[in-house]
Design a protein around this motif. Structure first.
Motif, PDB file in Angstrom:
ATOM      1  N   PRO A   3       0.836  -1.294  -0.049  1.00  0.00           N
ATOM      2  CA  PRO A   3      -0.054  -0.024  -0.084  1.00  0.00           C
ATOM      3  C   PRO A   3       0.938   1.212  -0.061  1.00  0.00           C
ATOM      4  CG  PRO A   3      -0.954  -1.784   1.391  1.00  0.00           C
ATOM      5  CD  PRO A   3       0.483  -2.202   1.173  1.00  0.00           C
ATOM      6  N   ALA A   4       2.199   1.112   0.687  1.00  0.00           N
ATOM      7  CA  ALA A   4       2.798   2.548   0.782  1.00  0.00           C
ATOM      8  C   ALA A   4       3.463   2.878  -0.647  1.00  0.00           C
ATOM      9  CB  ALA A   4       3.808   2.186   1.788  1.00  0.00           C
ATOM     10  N   GLU A   5       3.842   1.711  -1.384  1.00  0.00           N
ATOM     11  CA  GLU A   5       4.347   1.764  -2.639  1.00  0.00           C
ATOM     12  C   GLU A   5       3.645   2.450  -3.735  1.00  0.00           C
ATOM     13  OE1 GLU A   5       7.660  -1.615  -2.720  1.00  0.00           O
ATOM     14  OE2 GLU A   5       5.863  -2.240  -3.146  1.00  0.00           O
ATOM     15  N   ILE A   6       2.106   1.870  -3.458  1.00  0.00           N
ATOM     16  CA  ILE A   6       0.998   2.452  -4.231  1.00  0.00           C
ATOM     17  C   ILE A   6       0.908   3.885  -3.941  1.00  0.00           C
ATOM     18  CG2 ILE A   6      -1.593   2.092  -4.952  1.00  0.00           C
ATOM     19  CD1 ILE A   6      -0.832  -0.940  -4.723  1.00  0.00           C
ATOM     20  N   VAL A 194      -6.172   6.375   2.042  1.00  0.00           N
ATOM     21  CA  VAL A 194      -6.728   4.935   2.142  1.00  0.00           C
ATOM     22  C   VAL A 194      -7.039   4.305   0.873  1.00  0.00           C
ATOM     23  CG1 VAL A 194      -8.723   3.714   3.300  1.00  0.00           C
ATOM     24  CG2 VAL A 194      -7.609   5.593   4.417  1.00  0.00           C
ATOM     25  N   HIS A 195      -7.145   4.931  -0.089  1.00  0.00           N
ATOM     26  CA  HIS A 195      -7.438   4.250  -1.528  1.00  0.00           C
ATOM     27  C   HIS A 195      -6.394   3.108  -1.773  1.00  0.00           C
ATOM     28  CE1 HIS A 195     -10.085   3.828  -5.229  1.00  0.00           C
ATOM     29  NE2 HIS A 195      -8.916   4.207  -5.919  1.00  0.00           N
ATOM     30  N   ALA A 196      -5.180   3.553  -1.454  1.00  0.00           N
ATOM     31  CA  ALA A 196      -3.942   2.727  -1.900  1.00  0.00           C
ATOM     32  C   ALA A 196      -4.350   1.413  -1.286  1.00  0.00           C
ATOM     33  CB  ALA A 196      -2.621   3.472  -1.365  1.00  0.00           C
ATOM     34  N   LEU A 197      -4.856   1.358  -0.095  1.00  0.00           N
ATOM     35  CA  LEU A 197      -5.170   0.021   0.454  1.00  0.00           C
ATOM     36  C   LEU A 197      -6.042  -0.570  -0.277  1.00  0.00           C
ATOM     37  CD1 LEU A 197      -5.453   1.136   4.478  1.00  0.00           C
ATOM     38  CD2 LEU A 197      -3.473   0.025   3.153  1.00  0.00           C
ATOM     39  N   ARG A 198      -6.883  -0.027  -0.916  1.00  0.00           N
ATOM     40  CA  ARG A 198      -7.898  -0.864  -1.662  1.00  0.00           C
ATOM     41  C   ARG A 198      -7.293  -1.333  -2.948  1.00  0.00           C
ATOM     42  NH1 ARG A 198     -10.843   4.033  -0.925  1.00  0.00           N
ATOM     43  NH2 ARG A 198     -12.159   3.814   1.057  1.00  0.00           N
ATOM     44  N   LEU A 199      -6.430  -0.479  -3.586  1.00  0.00           N
ATOM     45  CA  LEU A 199      -5.701  -0.980  -4.722  1.00  0.00           C
ATOM     46  C   LEU A 199      -4.705  -1.994  -4.374  1.00  0.00           C
ATOM     47  CD1 LEU A 199      -4.961   2.632  -6.258  1.00  0.00           C
ATOM     48  CD2 LEU A 199      -6.706   1.032  -7.081  1.00  0.00           C
ATOM     49  N   ALA A 201      -4.898  -4.476  -2.342  1.00  0.00           N
ATOM     50  CA  ALA A 201      -5.547  -5.630  -2.234  1.00  0.00           C
ATOM     51  C   ALA A 201      -6.227  -6.257  -3.242  1.00  0.00           C
ATOM     52  CB  ALA A 201      -7.106  -5.347  -1.168  1.00  0.00           C
ATOM     53  N   ARG A 202      -6.572  -5.527  -4.287  1.00  0.00           N
ATOM     54  CA  ARG A 202      -7.097  -5.985  -5.504  1.00  0.00           C
ATOM     55  C   ARG A 202      -5.896  -6.320  -6.556  1.00  0.00           C
ATOM     56  NH1 ARG A 202     -10.883  -3.481  -3.347  1.00  0.00           N
ATOM     57  NH2 ARG A 202     -13.101  -3.641  -3.724  1.00  0.00           N
ATOM     58  N   ALA A 203      -4.958  -5.372  -6.592  1.00  0.00           N
ATOM     59  CA  ALA A 203      -3.713  -5.667  -7.318  1.00  0.00           C
ATOM     60  C   ALA A 203      -3.013  -7.012  -6.864  1.00  0.00           C
ATOM     61  CB  ALA A 203      -2.843  -4.587  -7.237  1.00  0.00           C
ATOM     62  N   GLY A 204      -2.980  -7.180  -5.455  1.00  0.00           N
ATOM     63  CA  GLY A 204      -2.396  -8.340  -5.038  1.00  0.00           C
ATOM     64  C   GLY A 204      -2.959  -9.701  -5.501  1.00  0.00           C
ATOM     65  N   GLN A 205      -4.453  -9.379  -5.873  1.00  0.00           N
ATOM     66  CA  GLN A 205      -5.444 -10.568  -6.242  1.00  0.00           C
ATOM     67  C   GLN A 205      -5.004 -10.966  -7.595  1.00  0.00           C
ATOM     68  OE1 GLN A 205      -9.325  -9.741  -5.129  1.00  0.00           O
ATOM     69  NE2 GLN A 205      -8.852 -10.055  -3.093  1.00  0.00           N
ATOM     70  N   ILE A 206      -4.675  -9.860  -8.575  1.00  0.00           N
ATOM     71  CA  ILE A 206      -4.840  -9.925  -9.957  1.00  0.00           C
ATOM     72  C   ILE A 206      -2.980 -10.264 -10.248  1.00  0.00           C
ATOM     73  CG2 ILE A 206      -4.548  -8.307 -12.065  1.00  0.00           C
ATOM     74  CD1 ILE A 206      -6.815  -6.583 -10.645  1.00  0.00           C
ATOM     75  N   ALA A 207      -2.241 -10.212  -9.740  1.00  0.00           N
ATOM     76  CA  ALA A 207      -0.595 -10.045  -9.826  1.00  0.00           C
ATOM     77  C   ALA A 207      -0.634 -11.593 -10.564  1.00  0.00           C
ATOM     78  CB  ALA A 207       0.146  -9.764  -9.035  1.00  0.00           C
ATOM     79  N   GLY A 208       0.000 -11.382 -11.803  1.00  0.00           N
ATOM     80  CA  GLY A 208       0.374 -12.880 -12.223  1.00  0.00           C
ATOM     81  C   GLY A 208      -0.894 -13.578 -12.709  1.00  0.00           C
ATOM     82  N   SER A 209      -1.955 -13.200 -12.850  1.00  0.00           N
ATOM     83  CA  SER A 209      -2.949 -14.012 -13.241  1.00  0.00           C
ATOM     84  C   SER A 209      -3.127 -14.036 -14.705  1.00  0.00           C
ATOM     85  CB  SER A 209      -4.342 -13.308 -12.789  1.00  0.00           C
ATOM     86  OG  SER A 209      -4.590 -12.159 -13.369  1.00  0.00           O
ATOM     87  N   GLU A 210      -2.512 -12.900 -15.566  1.00  0.00           N
ATOM     88  CA  GLU A 210      -2.707 -12.997 -17.022  1.00  0.00           C
ATOM     89  C   GLU A 210      -1.352 -12.275 -17.425  1.00  0.00           C
ATOM     90  OE1 GLU A 210      -6.080 -11.257 -18.746  1.00  0.00           O
ATOM     91  OE2 GLU A 210      -7.601 -12.799 -17.540  1.00  0.00           O
ATOM     92  N   PRO A 211      -0.977 -12.612 -18.752  1.00  0.00           N
ATOM     93  CA  PRO A 211       0.447 -12.033 -19.268  1.00  0.00           C
ATOM     94  C   PRO A 211      -0.130 -10.434 -19.327  1.00  0.00           C
ATOM     95  CG  PRO A 211      -0.677 -13.226 -20.761  1.00  0.00           C
ATOM     96  CD  PRO A 211      -1.537 -13.610 -19.477  1.00  0.00           C
ATOM     97  N   ASP A 212       0.784  -9.417 -19.447  1.00  0.00           N
ATOM     98  CA  ASP A 212       0.606  -8.049 -19.606  1.00  0.00           C
ATOM     99  C   ASP A 212       0.927  -7.859 -21.175  1.00  0.00           C
ATOM    100  OD1 ASP A 212       0.119  -7.075 -17.016  1.00  0.00           O
ATOM    101  OD2 ASP A 212       2.315  -7.594 -16.542  1.00  0.00           O
ATOM    102  N   PRO A 213       0.151  -6.630 -21.597  1.00  0.00           N
ATOM    103  CA  PRO A 213       0.450  -6.392 -22.974  1.00  0.00           C
ATOM    104  C   PRO A 213       1.904  -5.820 -23.366  1.00  0.00           C
ATOM    105  CG  PRO A 213      -0.630  -4.781 -22.115  1.00  0.00           C
ATOM    106  CD  PRO A 213      -0.684  -5.852 -20.871  1.00  0.00           C
TER     107      PRO A 213
END
Length: 216
Positions: A3-6, A194-199, A201-213
């Motif tokens: 969250p801090a990095e985001i 606090v929006h960074a915390l929400r991002l 959480a979701r980014a952690g679930q997404i990371a690595g799920s699909e290849p990036d463009p």
């Protein structure tokens, strides 16, 4: 990405946290390049928009095109573009400041009544650094930087692109963050860190799920 990095990615030099994503379909137009480069730039925009789960359109009902990308060799060329000074107030002084700073790129965002992005103007001065990049790499990097209102120091330490062998791709963490940012459950605009915390959480679930463009 923590969250801090985001939070840093959306915290400007003045200390203000400001997150915003596009609130309408994106309609790009590119000036100052040949047809081949035009296709590359639009292809990169399409790839990043698709990654975000956002939309593109043929025309914007208010502006016609709402993502305008200008390539030039010298900042002094921009004030000569017909009607550009009507869209960008104080264009002449802006170009003088960019020239004095030896800048090679600049982005201006416009916002709707909610604060969501409604337009973006991207200016690229093709100095030796930018001209030395493959067109596909340059286009993908710019597409990543226009899809969200990043802070002015968002990519000071870590660029939005990464190399995988001979292919340049969107950095996996940045790709996951872009996808998270366009989660329809989240607001299009936030000034609350606090929006960074929400991002996160979701980014952690997404990371690595699909290849990036990426672009060859």
């Amino acid at each position: 990405m923590t969250p801090a990095e985001i939070e840093v990615r959306f915290t400007r030099s003045d200390g203000q946290f400001l997150f915003a994503r596009w609130g309408r379909p994106i309609v790009p137009v590119v000036f100052g390049v040949e047809d081949e480069t035009l296709r590359i730039v639009k292809g990169a925009v399409e790839a990043v928009v698709a990654l975000a789960g956002h939309r593109m359109a043929e025309t914007d009902p208010e502006l016609g095109a709402n993502l305008m990308v200008f390539f030039c060799r010298d900042w002094a060329e921009l004030p000569q573009v017909p009607n550009l000074d009507r869209m960008i107030p104080d264009l002449g002084p802006l170009c003088a400041r960019l020239e004095a700073a030896e800048a090679n790129q600049y982005r201006i965002f416009r916002f709707d009544e909610r604060g969501a992005i409604r337009a973006c103007f991207v200016f690229l001065r093709m100095d030796a650094a930018l001209a030395g990049l493959p067109a596909a790499d340059l286009a993908l990097g710019q597409a990543a930087q226009m899809i969200l209102l990043w802070s002015d120091r968002a990519f000071a330490d870590t660029p939005p692109l990464a190399r995988a062998g001979d292919v340049v791709v969107l950095h996996p963490e940045i790709g996951a963050l872009i996808r998270a940012a366009y989660d329809p459950v989240l607001p299009a605009v936030s000034q609350d860190p606090v929006h960074a915390l929400r991002l996160a959480a979701r980014a952690g679930q997404i990371a690595g799920s699909e290849p990036d463009p990426g672009q060859n």
